[in-house]
Every structure is written in structure tokens, then in C-alpha cells.
Design an enzyme around this catalytic site. Structure first.
Site, PDB file in Angstrom:
ATOM      1  N   GLU A  25      -2.070 -25.143 -63.807  1.00  0.00           N
ATOM      2  CA  GLU A  25      -3.498 -25.453 -63.678  1.00  0.00           C
ATOM      3  C   GLU A  25      -3.765 -26.759 -62.938  1.00  0.00           C
ATOM      4  O   GLU A  25      -4.811 -26.897 -62.312  1.00  0.00           O
ATOM      5  CB  GLU A  25      -4.220 -25.428 -65.032  1.00  0.00           C
ATOM      6  CG  GLU A  25      -3.967 -26.602 -65.938  1.00  0.00           C
ATOM      7  CD  GLU A  25      -4.742 -26.518 -67.242  1.00  0.00           C
ATOM      8  OE1 GLU A  25      -5.959 -26.348 -67.203  1.00  0.00           O
ATOM      9  OE2 GLU A  25      -4.109 -26.632 -68.311  1.00  0.00           O
ATOM     10  N   CYS A  33     -21.274 -25.448 -66.964  1.00  0.00           N
ATOM     11  CA  CYS A  33     -22.369 -26.254 -66.415  1.00  0.00           C
ATOM     12  C   CYS A  33     -22.875 -27.232 -67.469  1.00  0.00           C
ATOM     13  O   CYS A  33     -22.858 -26.954 -68.664  1.00  0.00           O
ATOM     14  CB  CYS A  33     -23.549 -25.421 -65.932  1.00  0.00           C
ATOM     15  SG  CYS A  33     -23.089 -24.168 -64.744  1.00  0.00           S
ATOM     16  N   ARG A  64     -17.774 -29.940 -67.877  1.00  0.00           N
ATOM     17  CA  ARG A  64     -18.350 -28.604 -67.980  1.00  0.00           C
ATOM     18  C   ARG A  64     -18.416 -27.909 -66.613  1.00  0.00           C
ATOM     19  O   ARG A  64     -18.866 -26.763 -66.512  1.00  0.00           O
ATOM     20  CB  ARG A  64     -19.748 -28.678 -68.582  1.00  0.00           C
ATOM     21  CG  ARG A  64     -19.805 -29.430 -69.905  1.00  0.00           C
ATOM     22  CD  ARG A  64     -21.201 -29.474 -70.429  1.00  0.00           C
ATOM     23  NE  ARG A  64     -21.647 -28.167 -70.834  1.00  0.00           N
ATOM     24  CZ  ARG A  64     -21.459 -27.628 -72.024  1.00  0.00           C
ATOM     25  NH1 ARG A  64     -20.829 -28.308 -72.949  1.00  0.00           N
ATOM     26  NH2 ARG A  64     -21.886 -26.428 -72.292  1.00  0.00           N
ATOM     27  N   ASN A 102     -27.774 -23.601 -68.002  1.00  0.00           N
ATOM     28  CA  ASN A 102     -26.375 -23.446 -68.396  1.00  0.00           C
ATOM     29  C   ASN A 102     -26.271 -22.120 -69.121  1.00  0.00           C
ATOM     30  O   ASN A 102     -26.910 -21.937 -70.160  1.00  0.00           O
ATOM     31  CB  ASN A 102     -25.962 -24.603 -69.314  1.00  0.00           C
ATOM     32  CG  ASN A 102     -24.638 -24.343 -70.011  1.00  0.00           C
ATOM     33  OD1 ASN A 102     -23.788 -23.646 -69.472  1.00  0.00           O
ATOM     34  ND2 ASN A 102     -24.462 -24.884 -71.191  1.00  0.00           N
ATOM     35  N   GLY A 103     -25.508 -21.192 -68.564  1.00  0.00           N
ATOM     36  CA  GLY A 103     -25.360 -19.877 -69.185  1.00  0.00           C
ATOM     37  C   GLY A 103     -25.300 -18.802 -68.121  1.00  0.00           C
ATOM     38  O   GLY A 103     -25.163 -19.089 -66.936  1.00  0.00           O
ATOM     39  N   TRP A 154     -20.614 -25.200 -62.588  1.00  0.00           N
ATOM     40  CA  TRP A 154     -19.384 -24.415 -62.441  1.00  0.00           C
ATOM     41  C   TRP A 154     -19.853 -23.032 -62.030  1.00  0.00           C
ATOM     42  O   TRP A 154     -20.501 -22.336 -62.820  1.00  0.00           O
ATOM     43  CB  TRP A 154     -18.620 -24.366 -63.763  1.00  0.00           C
ATOM     44  CG  TRP A 154     -17.283 -23.703 -63.659  1.00  0.00           C
ATOM     45  CD1 TRP A 154     -16.103 -24.284 -63.323  1.00  0.00           C
ATOM     46  CD2 TRP A 154     -16.983 -22.314 -63.915  1.00  0.00           C
ATOM     47  NE1 TRP A 154     -15.089 -23.354 -63.335  1.00  0.00           N
ATOM     48  CE2 TRP A 154     -15.610 -22.138 -63.695  1.00  0.00           C
ATOM     49  CE3 TRP A 154     -17.740 -21.217 -64.292  1.00  0.00           C
ATOM     50  CZ2 TRP A 154     -14.967 -20.920 -63.850  1.00  0.00           C
ATOM     51  CZ3 TRP A 154     -17.104 -19.984 -64.445  1.00  0.00           C
ATOM     52  CH2 TRP A 154     -15.738 -19.845 -64.225  1.00  0.00           C
ATOM     53  N   HIS A 203      15.679  -8.497 -69.074  1.00  0.00           N
ATOM     54  CA  HIS A 203      14.877  -7.269 -69.045  1.00  0.00           C
ATOM     55  C   HIS A 203      13.954  -7.219 -67.833  1.00  0.00           C
ATOM     56  O   HIS A 203      13.007  -6.435 -67.820  1.00  0.00           O
ATOM     57  CB  HIS A 203      14.076  -7.135 -70.350  1.00  0.00           C
ATOM     58  CG  HIS A 203      14.953  -6.997 -71.557  1.00  0.00           C
ATOM     59  ND1 HIS A 203      15.718  -5.874 -71.792  1.00  0.00           N
ATOM     60  CD2 HIS A 203      15.218  -7.854 -72.577  1.00  0.00           C
ATOM     61  CE1 HIS A 203      16.399  -6.042 -72.915  1.00  0.00           C
ATOM     62  NE2 HIS A 203      16.125  -7.248 -73.406  1.00  0.00           N
ATOM     63  N   LYS A 228     -13.762 -27.811 -68.389  1.00  0.00           N
ATOM     64  CA  LYS A 228     -13.166 -28.081 -69.699  1.00  0.00           C
ATOM     65  C   LYS A 228     -13.752 -27.169 -70.770  1.00  0.00           C
ATOM     66  O   LYS A 228     -13.056 -26.722 -71.670  1.00  0.00           O
ATOM     67  CB  LYS A 228     -13.435 -29.552 -70.070  1.00  0.00           C
ATOM     68  CG  LYS A 228     -12.847 -29.935 -71.400  1.00  0.00           C
ATOM     69  CD  LYS A 228     -11.787 -30.968 -71.242  1.00  0.00           C
ATOM     70  CE  LYS A 228     -10.975 -31.143 -72.482  1.00  0.00           C
ATOM     71  NZ  LYS A 228      -9.597 -30.689 -72.281  1.00  0.00           N
ATOM     72  N   LYS A 242       0.135 -25.681 -68.120  1.00  0.00           N
ATOM     73  CA  LYS A 242      -0.257 -27.022 -67.699  1.00  0.00           C
ATOM     74  C   LYS A 242       0.162 -27.261 -66.259  1.00  0.00           C
ATOM     75  O   LYS A 242      -0.590 -27.793 -65.474  1.00  0.00           O
ATOM     76  CB  LYS A 242       0.413 -28.046 -68.630  1.00  0.00           C
ATOM     77  CG  LYS A 242      -0.379 -29.246 -68.900  1.00  0.00           C
ATOM     78  CD  LYS A 242      -1.389 -29.161 -70.009  1.00  0.00           C
ATOM     79  CE  LYS A 242      -2.111 -27.887 -70.223  1.00  0.00           C
ATOM     80  NZ  LYS A 242      -2.918 -27.828 -71.396  1.00  0.00           N
ATOM     81  N   GLU A 250       2.873 -23.143 -72.936  1.00  0.00           N
ATOM     82  CA  GLU A 250       1.921 -24.227 -72.753  1.00  0.00           C
ATOM     83  C   GLU A 250       2.328 -25.112 -71.558  1.00  0.00           C
ATOM     84  O   GLU A 250       1.496 -25.504 -70.742  1.00  0.00           O
ATOM     85  CB  GLU A 250       1.817 -25.043 -74.052  1.00  0.00           C
ATOM     86  CG  GLU A 250       0.938 -26.258 -74.003  1.00  0.00           C
ATOM     87  CD  GLU A 250      -0.487 -25.990 -73.526  1.00  0.00           C
ATOM     88  OE1 GLU A 250      -0.895 -24.821 -73.438  1.00  0.00           O
ATOM     89  OE2 GLU A 250      -1.173 -26.963 -73.206  1.00  0.00           O
TER      90      GLU A 250
HETATM   91  C1  F6R Z   1      -5.765 -25.698 -70.549  1.00  0.00           C
HETATM   92  C2  F6R Z   1      -6.990 -25.639 -71.315  1.00  0.00           C
HETATM   93  C3  F6R Z   1      -7.621 -24.315 -71.532  1.00  0.00           C
HETATM   94  C4  F6R Z   1      -8.354 -24.300 -72.882  1.00  0.00           C
HETATM   95  C5  F6R Z   1      -9.135 -22.989 -73.034  1.00  0.00           C
HETATM   96  C6  F6R Z   1      -9.793 -22.895 -74.402  1.00  0.00           C
HETATM   97  O1  F6R Z   1      -5.300 -27.000 -70.405  1.00  0.00           O
HETATM   98  O2  F6R Z   1      -7.491 -26.644 -71.730  1.00  0.00           O
HETATM   99  O3  F6R Z   1      -6.704 -23.287 -71.443  1.00  0.00           O
HETATM  100  O4  F6R Z   1      -7.429 -24.436 -73.910  1.00  0.00           O
HETATM  101  O5  F6R Z   1     -10.115 -22.916 -72.048  1.00  0.00           O
HETATM  102  O6  F6R Z   1     -10.656 -23.954 -74.624  1.00  0.00           O
HETATM  103  P1  F6R Z   1     -11.067 -24.382 -76.092  1.00  0.00           P
HETATM  104  O7  F6R Z   1      -9.857 -24.847 -76.793  1.00  0.00           O
HETATM  105  O8  F6R Z   1     -12.083 -25.439 -75.906  1.00  0.00           O
HETATM  106  O9  F6R Z   1     -11.637 -23.150 -76.736  1.00  0.00           O
END
Ligand code: F6R
Length: 593
Positions: free
Chosen positions: A477, A2, A27, A98-99, A72, A493, A588, A474, A470
Site C-alpha cells: 500500500e 471525504c 479521509r 461525504n457519502g 476521495w 501447492h 484512512k 503494508k 499484514e
Molecule cells: C492498512 C489499513 C487498512 C484498514 C482498513 C480498515 O494499513 O489501514 O487496511 O485497516 O481500511 O479500517 P478500520 O480498521 O478503520 O476499519
């Protein structure tokens, strides 16, 4: 998660609130709302992103005080009722939060027995009512806030308006970020500096349990001990918060295309005149430690896998790599002199903050690798190294991942003064540029195939496996396709049972040591019907490979060819018609555990 904004005395509160919330959408963006004082408290809120507020807000807001929120959802689904601001039952107080309030159930019971009713499923409505309850008893907002913070358990950054104080915006914070922006004839607050940078470059950072208020002229802050404190102002460069798309259709594409620049900048920041420029104390600390624990979440965890392997292989230091939320509940500190590396693009991730609190109880030094100067995590660690990747707006992390891997490689190089790492990194820049200039069309063709499937596999070994993890994250998500990354050797396995006719399997082959085993794995999946796409380096390539790049040092896959994985996810999502930059259910900055 948030994002919150607030202002007192600003000329155009409507624009500040909505544009500010748009900057904070990273956020959370499932609902948004604004509250202000126009004789009485007025609230406008709805599901959807902050831009939607322009449709529901009056064209002009005549108010000295305004608060806003982008959500969020944690407690209660995204709905108008659950959107912030929340107003207290007797309509004296409205606030944005926020929290997460951990004891909200007990607090709600406490209030229910005193006649309070609730209209949402949120923990935030409990805060509004509890604050009103204390305010009606004490008739003093500051006293009420002291009583409130004594009762609340969990995390909160709060921006509060009270009908009886038309010239003040109250604030209170613990474990969630809140920044005050100092203006001339106005003052602002927000979760980070981005909404405020068009108005000021002077900021005041609040510490946990700080509370107080802003008015047009004043910033009044009391600390944990309820003593009035003079907070020092910090100047922040406003440039780094720019959300300019620079002509790109999406932030994700823009950020992928910045990777080469980011790597160049990192190298020149941490290596000049044939010397590594890291803090000598940090290098000494790392050298003296006998075990390094890497902690991260999601993409940052994937970078930590690379870092751990580099420190083991090149520096002969034993390491463990943990997903932060796993480590936090069963922390271990192997060795006589452990050291902890925390990796977080945002520097605000709650799972890592939890870990840091545990580490702070021990005599263990810590390094944070982050893209965000002055973040919550950076205030609690021994050392911070910045990624200098520029703001990353797209929820899916791209350039920050490449930067994390590049920085970990530089750090590993610096420990033993291994200058080859720098040359190796410089080589990757050419590969990244080549991909950018030559591969996008071909990647789009692969995306055309992938988008028709519900399942995708990525295969690799060692550093290519870390990149596969990774790449797979990507894709899932932002395109909502189920995908899995499997180390080539593990196929037999179990996972090979899932290979079926036409299943897309994307394979990275860039490590001379594992290339022939990977070719064997390709035969295994092909003979079971898989549709294989290989990304390889020239020296290890075969004619049938989909994309072949120049040779580079095998341990730098995460830097050199991560853009292939990012472009692929981007184009699949785009072709499926999804919101590339704002995938569903995500945010994010993950500030809840
Ligand atoms: C995926 C992504 C997330 C962040 C994760 C940690 O694209 O961005 O998996 O990597 O939420 O976030 P940070 O790096 O900000 O601690």
C-alpha cells in the site's frame, strides 16, 4: 470517505476551513475545495490536497458562512469539476458531501427532465440541484431538506449554504458522520472533532436523518420525525486529536515508534493489581457464546485472524474470521449462541456498518474493538473496547494493528483468567524497544534491495503467517510493490512456481512448532534462486538470519515484531520517493462500500 468542515461566525474562516481540512485529509486527499457567501456564492476548488487551497483562495474571506471539503473520489475522477463544493444550476445552493447516493442516476434523470444540466460526474451535484429544485418550489429551506431526505438513498453528511440565508449553514446526515462544535458567538461542523478542537471542546452529535442549521448563536436540529430536538452537548478531550509530528519526518515513523508505549498503556488499562479489568458482562457473554464471528477489513481483518486463533487455541471457543465485505452479502451465524467481534481502528468503516445492520436484526451481542471513542460503529454495538493507541494519522495502520493484537490477547487471557498473557505481553515491550534501538539501519539495507524489485514474497506459518499478511499489505500500500504472503506449507501447492532468481522473500520464524518446517521452506525457495531475509527469535535462529530478536511468546508476533515489517515498508516507500503518509488512491477512513 471525504472530509467536510463548515463554520458560521468564526473570525478567520479561511484558516478554519483549510487547517480543518488538513486535519481531515486522512479521509481523502485527491482534491479539495471551499465555498462561502460574499453577496453571492463563491467557490474555490482544485485537485490536490487541502494545503493547495492557500494558493487559490483570496487572502481574506469576508463571509459569515463557509464550507469545505477534502475528497476521495467515488463518482468521477479527481478533477476540478468533480471537486466539492458543488453548486446548483441556478446558483442558489452550494454544498459539500461525504457519502454515496445510490439512486443518483434516477434522481439525475428526474432533474434532467425538468431542465437541469450537470457539469460533473458526481452524485453530489445531483443533491445540490435536487435541493434547489425543492427550495424553489417551497421557498423554505427546512421543508426542502425534508423533501430531499425522502428522496435520497445511500449515505450522506451534508453542509449546505443557501444564497438567501447569509447567516446560516444547513446540515443533514445519514450513515456518514457529522459533528457540531459549539462556540461562543460562532458554531462549527466537521466530519470529526479534529478540525474543531482548537476552537471548542463542546460537541453535539447528530443522528441519522437529523437535519437543521447552525447560525452564530444557534444550533437547530430536527430529528427523523421532523420534530425539533434539544441535543445534549458532550465534552470531548481535545488532546487526543493532536496531529503534532513531535519532530518526526512522517506520521508513520512516529506511530511505529509509539508501539511500545501503546502496548504498555493497553496492559495497564486492562490489567491492574493482578486483575483483568474488562466489563464482567462482556466476559460472561463471551464465555457463554458457543461461536465467535470476527469481522474486519484490511489490517483489522489481519488482527482478527490472530484473535480468532487465540480464542480457539486458548479458550476453546470455535470461531470464524471474515473480511467484512465478504460476510455482509452472505452472513452466517453458526452455533446456538453466536457472538460477533468487530474490529475497526476508525470505527467508521462502511463495510462493517453494513455487517452491523445485519447483526442488529438478530438477537446477537457484539463487541467493537476500536481506536475511536464515539464512532459510528460504537453507537450500535453491545460493548466497545478502546485501543487507547492515540490518533493514528498515517493512512497505513501500524500502532493500531499492534494494539488490536495486544488487546485481543488480553481479552483471550481474561476469559480464562490466564495471567501469563500479561507477562508475555510485557516481554514483547522489550523486543519492540530493541528493534527500535538496534535494527533500523539493517532494515534500511534490506529496503535498498527490496526497492529494486516489482515482486516480493512474505512467508510464515500460523501467527507468523498472519503477520506476513499484514507485512505484505503494508509494503504494497505504501511502496506500490506487488507482494504476497504465503503460508509456508502452501508454497508447494502453487506459489512456488513464481520463485525466480533474486526474488526477495522475507520469512518470519518465531514459532518453535513450525520453525523446522519453515527452514525447509527456505531451502525450497533458495534452491530456486530466491534472496531470503529471515527474521527469527534467538532460540530458533541461524547465523545467516538477517534480524534476530529475543525470545517471546510465539502467539504475539503481531505485537513483538510487527514493527520490523512496518519499518521495512516505510523505508522502501521513502527510498522510492513516495508520500509515505498519504499513499495514492487510499484514505484512512473507508466510509464507502
Ligand atoms: C492498512 C489499513 C487498512 C484498514 C482498513 C480498515 O494499513 O489501514 O487496511 O485497516 O481500511 O479500517 P478500520 O480498521 O478503520 O476499519
Amino acid at each position: 470517505m471525504c472530509g467536510i468542515v463548515g463554520a458560521v461566525g468564526i473570525q478567520n474562516p479561511r484558516e478554519y476551513a483549510v487547517e480543518g481540512l488538513k486535519m481531515l485529509e486522512y479521509r481523502g486527499y485527491d482534491s479539495a475545495g471551499v465555498g462561502f457567501l460574499d453577496g453571492r456564492i463563491k467557490l474555490y476548488k482544485d485537485v490536490g490536497s487541502p494545503s493547495h487551497l492557500y494558493d487559490i483562495l483570496p487572502a481574506k474571506i469576508n463571509s459569515n458562512v463557509i464550507i469545505g471539503h477534502t475528497r476521495w473520489a467515488t463518482h468521477g475522477k479527481p478533477s476540478k469539476e468533480n471537486s466539492h463544493p458543488h453548486i446548483s444550476m441556478y446558483k442558489k445552493i452550494a454544498l459539500v458531501h461525504n457519502g454515496v447516493i445510490e439512486n443518483f442516476v434516477e434522481l439525475r434523470e428526474f432533474l434532467t427532465t425538468r431542465g437541469y444540466c450537470f457539469y460533473s460526474q458526481t452524485d453530489t451535484e445531483v443533491i445540490a440541484n435536487l435541493l434547489e429544485y425543492f427550495y424553489l418550489e417551497s421557498k423554505d429551506m427546512l421543508k426542502a431538506m425534508v423533501l430531499l431526505k425522502e428522496k435520497l438513498e445511500g449515505s450522506y453528511a451534508l453542509a449546505i449554504v443557501n444564497e438567501d440565508y447569509p447567516d446560516r449553514l444547513f446540515m443533514l446526515k445519514k450513515a456518514s458522520p457529522l459533528l457540531v462544535g459549539k462556540g461562543k458567538g460562532f458554531n462549527l461542523i466537521a466530519s470529526d472533532a479534529s478540525p474543531m478542537v482548537n476552537y471548542t471542546n463542546e460537541f453535539v452529535e447528530l443522528d441519522d436523518f437529523d437535519y437543521g442549521y447552525i447560525s452564530k448563536e444557534e444550533i437547530v436540529v430536527f430529528n427523523k420525525e421532523n420534530k425539533k430536538v434539544d441535543k445534549k452537548t458532550i465534552i470531548k478531550s481535545t488532546e487526543s486529536f493532536s496531529h503534532d509530528l513531535k519532530g518526526y519526518p512522517h506520521y508513520m515513523l512516529k506511530e511505529i515508534e509509539e508501539i511500545d508505549e501503546v502496548v504498555k498503556r493497553l496492559v495497564s488499562t486492562y490489567y491492574q493489581d493482578d486483575k483483568y479489568l474488562f466489563d464482567k458482562e462482556l466476559i460472561k457473554d463471551l464465555k457463554e457464546s458457543d461461536h465467535i464471528i470476527f469481522l474486519g477489513c484490511g489490517t483489522s481483518y489481519h488482527a482478527s485472524l490472530v484473535g480468532g486463533r487465540l480464542f480457539e487455541n486458548f479458550n476453546n471457543i470455535s470461531t470464524t474470521k471474515y473480511i467484512a465485505s465478504e460476510w455482509a452479502f452472505h452472513p452466517t451465524f453458526p452455533g446456538e449462541k453466536p457472538f460477533v467481534v468487530l474490529i475497526s481502528q476508525s470505527g467508521e468503516t462502511a463495510d462493517l456498518i453494513h455487517c452491523l445492520k445485519i447483526i442488529q436484526e438478530k438477537d446477537v451481542h457484539t463487541l467493537l474493538i476500536t481506536n475511536t471513542a464515539g464512532s459510528t460503529l460504537s453507537r450500535g454495538v453491545t460493548y466497545t473496547l478502546l485501543l487507547h493507541a492515540g490518533v493514528e494519522v498515517s493512512v497505513a495502520s501500524t500502532k493500531a494493528y499492534a494494539a488490536q493484537v495486544a488487546l485481543l490477547a488480553l481479552l483471550s487471557g481474561a476469559i480464562d483468567d490466564n495471567k501469563k498473557v500479561v507477562d508475555d505481553l510485557k516481554d514483547t515491550i522489550k523486543v519492540i524497544e530493541y528493534i527500535k534501538n538496534n535494527f533500523k539501519e539493517r532494515i534500511q539495507k534490506i529496503a535498498d534491495v527490496i526497492k529494486e524489485h516489482q515482486n516480493v514474497f512474505y512467508l510464515g506459518r500460523s501467527f507468523d503467517y498472519f503477520l506476513s499478511l499484514e507485512a505484505s499489505l503494508k509494503l504494497k500500500e505504501i511502496s506500490y510493490i506487488h507482494s504476497e504472503a504465503i503460508p509456508g506449507g502452501e508454497l508447494k501447492h502453487g506459489p512456488i512456481a513464481l520463485i525466480s532468481q533474486g526474488l526477495p522473500v522475507i520469512v518470519f520464524i518465531t514459532d518453535p512448532l513450525t520453525a523446522s518446517s519453515m527452514r525447509g521452506n527456505i531451502e525450497e525457495v533458495k534452491s530456486r534462486g530466491a534472496n531470503v531475509f529471515v527474521i527469527s527469535t534467538k532460540e530458533l535462529s541461524k547465523e545467516s538470519d538477517s534480524l534476530v530478536v529475543d525470545n517471546y511468546a510465539y502467539y504475539l508476533s503481531g505485537v513483538a515484531i510487527s514493527s520490523v515489517a512496518f519499518y521495512l515498508a516505510y523505508y522502501v516507500s521513502l527510498k522510492k520517493g513516495y508520500n509515505v503518509d498519504k499513499p495514492r488512491n487510499l484514505a484512512k477512513s473507508v466510509t464507502v462500500e
